[in-house]
Design a protein around this motif. Structure first.
Motif, PDB file in Angstrom:
ATOM      1  N   ALA A  80       0.825  -1.205   0.000  1.00 26.02           N
ATOM      2  CA  ALA A  80       0.000   0.000   0.000  1.00 26.02           C
ATOM      3  C   ALA A  80       0.860   1.256   0.000  1.00 26.02           C
ATOM      4  CB  ALA A  80      -0.931  -0.009   1.205  1.00 26.02           C
ATOM      5  N   ARG A  81       1.943   1.231   0.740  1.00 27.19           N
ATOM      6  CA  ARG A  81       2.849   2.383   0.775  1.00 27.19           C
ATOM      7  C   ARG A  81       3.359   2.719  -0.627  1.00 27.19           C
ATOM      8  NH1 ARG A  81       8.918   2.219   3.327  1.00 27.19           N
ATOM      9  NH2 ARG A  81       9.616   4.236   2.507  1.00 27.19           N
ATOM     10  N   GLY A  82       3.768   1.708  -1.362  1.00 31.81           N
ATOM     11  CA  GLY A  82       4.250   1.932  -2.714  1.00 31.81           C
ATOM     12  C   GLY A  82       3.161   2.433  -3.647  1.00 31.81           C
ATOM     13  N   LEU A  83       1.948   1.932  -3.472  1.00 34.16           N
ATOM     14  CA  LEU A  83       0.836   2.359  -4.320  1.00 34.16           C
ATOM     15  C   LEU A  83       0.461   3.810  -4.059  1.00 34.16           C
ATOM     16  CD1 LEU A  83      -1.312  -0.889  -4.125  1.00 34.16           C
ATOM     17  CD2 LEU A  83      -0.037  -0.049  -6.107  1.00 34.16           C
ATOM     18  N   VAL A  84       0.635   4.255  -2.814  1.00 37.04           N
ATOM     19  CA  VAL A  84       0.436   5.678  -2.511  1.00 37.04           C
ATOM     20  C   VAL A  84       1.454   6.504  -3.285  1.00 37.04           C
ATOM     21  CG1 VAL A  84       0.622   7.451  -0.724  1.00 37.04           C
ATOM     22  CG2 VAL A  84      -0.608   5.327  -0.247  1.00 37.04           C
ATOM     23  N   ARG A  90      -6.680   2.986  -7.829  1.00 32.98           N
ATOM     24  CA  ARG A  90      -7.604   1.848  -7.908  1.00 32.98           C
ATOM     25  C   ARG A  90      -7.004   0.612  -7.252  1.00 32.98           C
ATOM     26  NH1 ARG A  90     -10.493   2.001 -13.917  1.00 32.98           N
ATOM     27  NH2 ARG A  90     -11.524   4.029 -13.650  1.00 32.98           N
ATOM     28  N   ASP A  91      -5.730   0.364  -7.510  1.00 36.88           N
ATOM     29  CA  ASP A  91      -5.067  -0.772  -6.872  1.00 36.88           C
ATOM     30  C   ASP A  91      -5.008  -0.568  -5.364  1.00 36.88           C
ATOM     31  OD1 ASP A  91      -4.709  -2.010  -9.273  1.00 36.88           O
ATOM     32  OD2 ASP A  91      -2.578  -1.523  -9.459  1.00 36.88           O
ATOM     33  N   LEU A  92      -4.793   0.666  -4.955  1.00 39.96           N
ATOM     34  CA  LEU A  92      -4.724   0.971  -3.525  1.00 39.96           C
ATOM     35  C   LEU A  92      -6.069   0.726  -2.855  1.00 39.96           C
ATOM     36  CD1 LEU A  92      -3.029   2.098  -1.172  1.00 39.96           C
ATOM     37  CD2 LEU A  92      -3.800   4.392  -1.845  1.00 39.96           C
ATOM     38  N   GLU A  93      -7.137   1.146  -3.513  1.00 43.77           N
ATOM     39  CA  GLU A  93      -8.473   0.912  -2.971  1.00 43.77           C
ATOM     40  C   GLU A  93      -8.752  -0.579  -2.834  1.00 43.77           C
ATOM     41  OE1 GLU A  93     -13.137   2.047  -3.900  1.00 43.77           O
ATOM     42  OE2 GLU A  93     -11.675   1.999  -5.531  1.00 43.77           O
ATOM     43  N   LEU A  94      -8.371  -1.348  -3.843  1.00 41.26           N
ATOM     44  CA  LEU A  94      -8.602  -2.795  -3.819  1.00 41.26           C
ATOM     45  C   LEU A  94      -7.821  -3.451  -2.688  1.00 41.26           C
ATOM     46  CD1 LEU A  94      -9.725  -5.381  -5.024  1.00 41.26           C
ATOM     47  CD2 LEU A  94      -7.784  -5.417  -6.616  1.00 41.26           C
ATOM     48  N   SER A  96      -6.773  -2.055   0.055  1.00 44.99           N
ATOM     49  CA  SER A  96      -7.340  -1.616   1.340  1.00 44.99           C
ATOM     50  C   SER A  96      -8.611  -2.394   1.661  1.00 44.99           C
ATOM     51  CB  SER A  96      -7.633  -0.109   1.288  1.00 44.99           C
ATOM     52  OG  SER A  96      -6.455   0.627   1.058  1.00 44.99           O
ATOM     53  N   ARG A  97      -9.490  -2.551   0.674  1.00 42.58           N
ATOM     54  CA  ARG A  97     -10.735  -3.295   0.897  1.00 42.58           C
ATOM     55  C   ARG A  97     -10.453  -4.751   1.225  1.00 42.58           C
ATOM     56  NH1 ARG A  97     -13.140  -1.329  -4.012  1.00 42.58           N
ATOM     57  NH2 ARG A  97     -13.163  -3.509  -4.664  1.00 42.58           N
ATOM     58  N   THR A  98      -9.524  -5.343   0.493  1.00 41.90           N
ATOM     59  CA  THR A  98      -9.188  -6.747   0.721  1.00 41.90           C
ATOM     60  C   THR A  98      -8.640  -6.954   2.121  1.00 41.90           C
ATOM     61  OG1 THR A  98      -8.688  -7.055  -1.630  1.00 41.90           O
ATOM     62  CG2 THR A  98      -7.792  -8.681  -0.099  1.00 41.90           C
ATOM     63  N   PHE A  99      -7.761  -6.062   2.543  1.00 40.16           N
ATOM     64  CA  PHE A  99      -7.168  -6.189   3.872  1.00 40.16           C
ATOM     65  C   PHE A  99      -8.232  -6.097   4.959  1.00 40.16           C
ATOM     66  CE2 PHE A  99      -5.218  -4.765   7.751  1.00 40.16           C
ATOM     67  CZ  PHE A  99      -4.007  -5.442   7.806  1.00 40.16           C
ATOM     68  N   VAL A 100      -9.103  -5.088   4.879  1.00 40.06           N
ATOM     69  CA  VAL A 100     -10.127  -4.894   5.909  1.00 40.06           C
ATOM     70  C   VAL A 100     -11.086  -6.080   5.946  1.00 40.06           C
ATOM     71  CG1 VAL A 100     -12.092  -3.470   6.612  1.00 40.06           C
ATOM     72  CG2 VAL A 100      -9.948  -2.385   5.886  1.00 40.06           C
ATOM     73  N   ALA A 101     -11.418  -6.625   4.781  1.00 36.82           N
ATOM     74  CA  ALA A 101     -12.314  -7.786   4.741  1.00 36.82           C
ATOM     75  C   ALA A 101     -11.660  -9.014   5.370  1.00 36.82           C
ATOM     76  CB  ALA A 101     -12.719  -8.085   3.303  1.00 36.82           C
ATOM     77  N   GLU A 102     -10.356  -9.173   5.170  1.00 35.02           N
ATOM     78  CA  GLU A 102      -9.645 -10.347   5.663  1.00 35.02           C
ATOM     79  C   GLU A 102      -9.245 -10.217   7.126  1.00 35.02           C
ATOM     80  OE1 GLU A 102      -8.162 -14.191   5.093  1.00 35.02           O
ATOM     81  OE2 GLU A 102      -9.279 -12.934   3.677  1.00 35.02           O
ATOM     82  N   TRP A 103      -8.814  -9.004   7.522  1.00 36.45           N
ATOM     83  CA  TRP A 103      -8.302  -8.800   8.891  1.00 36.45           C
ATOM     84  C   TRP A 103      -8.923  -7.534   9.490  1.00 36.45           C
ATOM     85  CZ3 TRP A 103      -4.688  -9.528   4.782  1.00 36.45           C
ATOM     86  CH2 TRP A 103      -4.170 -10.822   4.699  1.00 36.45           C
ATOM     87  N   CYS A 115      -4.654   4.642   3.889  1.00 38.46           N
ATOM     88  CA  CYS A 115      -4.532   4.429   2.447  1.00 38.46           C
ATOM     89  C   CYS A 115      -5.885   4.483   1.751  1.00 38.46           C
ATOM     90  CB  CYS A 115      -3.844   3.096   2.177  1.00 38.46           C
ATOM     91  SG  CYS A 115      -2.114   3.067   2.688  1.00 38.46           S
ATOM     92  N   ALA A 116      -6.910   3.956   2.394  1.00 35.09           N
ATOM     93  CA  ALA A 116      -8.252   3.998   1.811  1.00 35.09           C
ATOM     94  C   ALA A 116      -8.722   5.445   1.635  1.00 35.09           C
ATOM     95  CB  ALA A 116      -9.229   3.226   2.696  1.00 35.09           C
ATOM     96  N   ALA A 117      -8.411   6.298   2.614  1.00 29.50           N
ATOM     97  CA  ALA A 117      -8.778   7.715   2.512  1.00 29.50           C
ATOM     98  C   ALA A 117      -8.039   8.381   1.351  1.00 29.50           C
ATOM     99  CB  ALA A 117      -8.470   8.430   3.823  1.00 29.50           C
TER     100      ALA A 117
END
Length: 238
Positions: A80-84, A90-94, A96-103, A115-117
């Motif tokens: 995520a840091r690199g994507l910022v 779009r990759d960053l949003e994906l 972030s969503r995947t992480f929150v859903a998993e953990w 990162c989501a913000a």
């Protein structure tokens, strides 16, 4: 991995990446036992010399091909840091969503919420993203997350129309106070210059140069270039 260890210890990040890149590019190493760790180390080494696009390439391969990596949550944060930095919203949003859903209860979630913000702001939802940054900056969370949230809130404030340099300066100063980074010092100096607050401009430009000798060279050089103008204006006041 011997060469990687030697180059890592010597902080020869370029050679370290070149050595480890084989784990991504060579099909013969696709099943290598240490491939996940090699990709992670390659991403880290890339970031060391600010090659974020290269680092993201390794980090995303790690997430995609080694979901059971022992430090997978940290790998998500790292990707995520690199994507910022590469503004791949779009990759960053994906991610972030995947992480929150998993953990959802992970202790690393605040970093992904940050990162989501940023992804929201990058994709046009500036008000919603800025609200998220402000919430994080004022929350009881990690100091680096609070500092970074304040820094990005300052940048988002400058992107608004009309700009509010004073409000941005307040955010940058908060960022420097909470968790100093060279980029926040530089932006605080720039905002202070726009407001003709020359003493503050000198303070923050000087801090960027003096306190971060191993920081991002581009940021340090920009801060150094501000100082002659700032010193000239201060001399006029005297």
């Amino acid at each position: 991995m011997l060469f990687r260890s030697l180059y890592w210890k010597a902080e020869d990040w370029t050679r370290c990446v070149k050595t480890l890149a084989a784990f991504l590019d060579d099909v013969k190493l696709a099943k290598a036992k240490a491939r996940d760790r090699a990709l992670y180390m390659a991403a880290q080494a890339s970031y060391k010399f600010y090659d974020y696009a290269g680092g993201v390439r390794f980090a995303q391969a790690l997430l995609r091909e080694h979901p059971k990596f022992e430090a997978i949550e940290e790998a998500y944060v790292f990707a995520a840091r690199g994507l910022v930095e590469t503004r791949a919203w779009r990759d960053l949003e994906l991610i972030s969503r995947t992480f929150v859903a998993e953990w959802p209860k992970s202790d690393k979630r605040p970093r992904l919420d940050l990162c989501a913000a940023l992804a929201q702001i990058g994709q046009g939802a500036a008000d919603k993203g800025l609200a998220g940054l402000k919430s994080l900056a004022e929350s009881e969370t990690y100091e680096d997350v609070k500092g970074d949230a304040a820094y990005y809130a300052g940048l988002a404030t400058l992107q608004a129309n009309p700009q509010n340099q004073q409000a941005a300066l307040v955010w940058f100063e908060k960022s420097v106070k909470v968790f100093p980074r060279e980029a926040a010092c530089l932006e605080a100096a720039r905002a202070a210059m726009k407001l003709e607050q020359w003493a503050k401009a000198r303070e923050y430009a000087d801090r960027a140069v003096r306190e971060f000798p191993k920081g991002n060279p581009a940021v340090i050089d920009d801060a150094r270039r501000l100082l002659p103008t700032v010193l000239k204006e201060l001399a006029k006041q005297k």
